[in-house]
Design a protein around this motif. Structure first.
Motif, PDB file in Angstrom:
ATOM      1  N   THR A  20      -6.833  -7.326   8.635  1.00 25.45           N
ATOM      2  CA  THR A  20      -8.042  -6.700   8.092  1.00 25.45           C
ATOM      3  C   THR A  20      -8.596  -5.649   9.167  1.00 25.45           C
ATOM      4  O   THR A  20      -9.192  -5.031   9.149  1.00 25.45           O
ATOM      5  CB  THR A  20      -9.116  -7.694   8.001  1.00 25.45           C
ATOM      6  N   PRO A  54      -2.229 -10.515   5.797  1.00 30.40           N
ATOM      7  CA  PRO A  54      -3.006  -9.530   5.290  1.00 30.40           C
ATOM      8  C   PRO A  54      -4.000  -9.188   6.323  1.00 30.40           C
ATOM      9  O   PRO A  54      -5.150  -9.404   6.388  1.00 30.40           O
ATOM     10  CB  PRO A  54      -3.649 -10.420   4.043  1.00 30.40           C
ATOM     11  N   GLU A  94      -5.023  -8.896   1.090  1.00 24.57           N
ATOM     12  CA  GLU A  94      -4.180  -9.867   0.115  1.00 24.57           C
ATOM     13  C   GLU A  94      -3.293  -9.122  -0.936  1.00 24.57           C
ATOM     14  O   GLU A  94      -2.133  -9.213  -1.134  1.00 24.57           O
ATOM     15  CB  GLU A  94      -4.608 -10.995  -0.072  1.00 24.57           C
ATOM     16  N   LYS A  95      -4.230  -8.258  -1.589  1.00 27.33           N
ATOM     17  CA  LYS A  95      -3.718  -7.349  -2.667  1.00 27.33           C
ATOM     18  C   LYS A  95      -2.730  -6.379  -2.158  1.00 27.33           C
ATOM     19  O   LYS A  95      -1.502  -6.307  -2.583  1.00 27.33           O
ATOM     20  CB  LYS A  95      -5.006  -6.701  -3.499  1.00 27.33           C
ATOM     21  N   TYR A  96      -3.034  -5.723  -1.114  1.00 32.38           N
ATOM     22  CA  TYR A  96      -2.096  -4.795  -0.592  1.00 32.38           C
ATOM     23  C   TYR A  96      -0.894  -5.368  -0.318  1.00 32.38           C
ATOM     24  O   TYR A  96       0.375  -4.789  -0.500  1.00 32.38           O
ATOM     25  CB  TYR A  96      -2.384  -4.279   0.680  1.00 32.38           C
ATOM     26  N   ASP A 156     -11.231  -5.439   3.471  1.00 33.41           N
ATOM     27  CA  ASP A 156     -11.575  -6.658   3.698  1.00 33.41           C
ATOM     28  C   ASP A 156     -10.236  -7.784   3.364  1.00 33.41           C
ATOM     29  O   ASP A 156      -9.307  -7.383   2.770  1.00 33.41           O
ATOM     30  CB  ASP A 156     -12.816  -7.125   2.698  1.00 33.41           C
ATOM     31  N   ARG A 157     -10.589  -9.037   3.692  1.00 29.28           N
ATOM     32  CA  ARG A 157      -9.514 -10.005   3.668  1.00 29.28           C
ATOM     33  C   ARG A 157      -8.634  -9.936   1.995  1.00 29.28           C
ATOM     34  O   ARG A 157      -7.643  -9.961   1.900  1.00 29.28           O
ATOM     35  CB  ARG A 157     -10.093 -11.410   3.949  1.00 29.28           C
ATOM     36  N   GLU A 158      -9.617  -9.922   1.123  1.00 27.30           N
ATOM     37  CA  GLU A 158      -9.148 -10.097  -0.371  1.00 27.30           C
ATOM     38  C   GLU A 158      -8.191  -8.602  -0.563  1.00 27.30           C
ATOM     39  O   GLU A 158      -7.270  -8.859  -1.314  1.00 27.30           O
ATOM     40  CB  GLU A 158     -10.434 -10.112  -1.187  1.00 27.30           C
ATOM     41  N   THR A 159      -9.076  -7.644  -0.422  1.00 26.12           N
ATOM     42  CA  THR A 159      -8.108  -6.420  -0.685  1.00 26.12           C
ATOM     43  C   THR A 159      -6.871  -6.298   0.247  1.00 26.12           C
ATOM     44  O   THR A 159      -5.880  -5.980  -0.386  1.00 26.12           O
ATOM     45  CB  THR A 159      -8.991  -5.193   0.007  1.00 26.12           C
TER      46      THR A 159
END
Lengths: 354, 354
Positions: free
Chosen positions: A152, A150, A182-184, A177-180
């Motif tokens: 960034t 993931p 990870e979603k991608y 960002d990191r969370e996004t």
């Protein structure tokens, strides 16, 4: 239709300081220990474009050193010097008119000069798919990199999932960002934006005409000047006036007929010293030693010596670089900030170290 | 009675590598930026012993460089070269017989060559008390350092509390653990063992006779050889045979008439690179820059450049040392382990770097 290789090589040489300098930017460094990055880029491109159809766009300051270092791969008039850095839109537009006016329309395979690609065969296969698509359609084709973590630090491209090799681009997205990120990664419908593009020269010029009319008008005036006695003078006069914008913002994100060919060939942009492990094997403690280097009780530490002994003791996650006139020590997670040192040296008038 | 200064300067030069080397050990380095450590030691001693009564005991390898660097302070025959390193008991015994035989009995003020002392006036006052005590009694006098923090790197001396400047020593204790060191500090009846001793040459020889008869017998044989044509040959033959033991173990801990003069004059043994802040001011982030050094986003980091630019970025608690042929980077809390690098270089046959 001819296939042209176009290598964008205007990088300024700050990210790998003190090894990279204004006159020896990253693309002219042999970071892998095999060859300088731009030669590896040329040789990779030669899988889809003959050497005599490969061009480099760089800046005037680097041209003569570059001509030396490409070692006969590229002839002098194929190294196009920008009179000023005006970002990737201008760079690509300039290359397009130069090609059309002097060599005839053709497919441009545009790549940065300083990325690492592990599997050159897979890379060539992906490029061939893109070249075929460019031949058969008037689309803008970009190469996407299947994400392996993931990240960034890269922009992403969202595409419409399908079984085709060539996929419709839904949107470009900024560094997440990191969370996004990870979603991608979990979604599977996103790829990294590699900055590798494939299209006809005539097609991209049409795009400029429609989406960047101001840039296009300058390109037209430069085009008129080409092959004339005062070509050089006119380009030096006009080029610095071109609006500075990236091709991503200026063209790609405004177009609705973009496709992407996702590839998985071990790509890495080697953006800073912390990526050195992509090019060199780590020992069992994650240390890399290049040149006369010693690591004792160290972990995840990279030591690059270009001559003198460099001994590291008891440090973790550090990068140490020795050159004949400067030594740099930085935290690995601050490797992206190496430019701060360059800025400071600039502010202190230390030209000899830049 | 004459007062002699005796400087023990046999240090091997590993702790401040890469700045210190076999031929330029720590005592010959100008770490403070003012003068080399041994010259500061000589000048301090001159407060209680005339320059012409100061002697240095060192090893043969360092003698000629030392003679150069003391810059006229000490004449050649006052630099006594040990044919082999046999620890402090032999060193002090040898100095005692040399003094008695060639210059007459007197008070020896014995100090290491490479400690830092902030308040030279206070130091001289303490030494004067000790010299007076040595003149008036036949006791062994040691200078104790009032502890300022619970150091675990020094030996301690426990003394009988009293209002006198000269106190009876109750016992010597080894380097304690942290908890014990804290108790010593709170107790107030403990001082650090500085390795500074004051006594009559004749008195310490009597101690050798009683407590270290084997060493004494060698000293006697060396004494007999002094001033004879084959003095040098005999010393070279006999000296390496002397048992190797420290004066602390061999004499001090076995004696019952030891006194200590506690002093508070800003003493530091500058035992390793992490003590560099004793000699140099830190900036507001705890960084020290010596020479052409740059620190950006760093904390508690020491950068010593002897010539080339050294730029540190985003690192904490690191020591970086640049010399013309070697660079060292170590964690501050591992500075005591610098010898590991020296050992490794030794094992790799890198004589040129030792």
């Amino acid at each position: 239709m001819k296939t042209y290789g176009v290598i964008m090589a205007g990088g300024g040489g700050t990210r790998f300081w003190p090894l990279s300098r204004k006159k020896i930017p990253k693309q002219l460094l042999n970071l892998s220990g095999k060859d300088i990055m731009i030669n590896e880029t040329i040789d990779r491109l030669s899988r889809v474009a003959d050497y005599e159809n490969i061009f480099i766009v760089t800046n005037a300051a680097q041209k003569s050193e570059m001509l030396n270092l490409v070692d006969g791969r590229i002839v002098e008039n194929h190294i196009i010097a920008e009179p000023a850095a005006r970002n990737t839109a201008a760079c690509i537009g300039y290359a397009a008119i130069e090609l059309i006016k002097k060599y005839g329309d053709g497919i441009m395979v545009i790549t940065p000069s300083d990325a690492y690609i592990k599997d050159v065969n897979k890379f060539a296969d992906i490029l061939k798919i893109a070249v075929k698509e460019a031949e058969n359609t008037n689309k803008l084709i970009t190469i996407g990199i299947k994400p392996t973590f993931p990240a960034t630090g890269y922009g992403y491209i969202k595409y419409a999932k399908s079984s085709d090799a060539v996929k419709t681009v839904l949107k470009f997205v900024e560094k997440p960002d990191r969370e996004t990120a990870e979603k991608y990664l979990a979604d599977g419908g996103f790829v990294w934006n590699s900055g590798i593009f494939v299209w006809k020269a005539s097609v991209i010029l049409e795009k400029f005409k429609k989406l960047q009319p101001e840039i296009y008008s300058y390109l037209q005036r430069i085009s008129d000047a080409l092959n004339k006695p005062d070509e050089q003078r006119l380009i030096e006069e006009l080029y610095p006036l071109i609006p500075s914008i990236s091709v991503d913002y200026g063209i790609m994100e405004k177009s609705d007929d973009i496709v992407v060919v996702p590839g998985d060939f071990g790509w890495n942009d080697i953006g800073s010293w912390d990526m050195f492990n992509v090019l060199h094997a780590e020992d069992s403690c994650g240390n890399i030693r290049t040149g006369d280097a010693l690591t004792i009780d160290c972990k995840n530490t990279t030591v690059y010596s270009s001559g003198k002994l460099v001994a590291a003791l008891g440090v973790d996650n550090i990068v140490i670089v020795e050159t004949p006139d400067a030594i740099m020590v930085c935290a690995k997670d601050k490797a992206q900030d190496v430019k701060k040192i360059v800025d400071e040296l600039n502010a202190n008038g230390r030209e000899e170290l830049l």
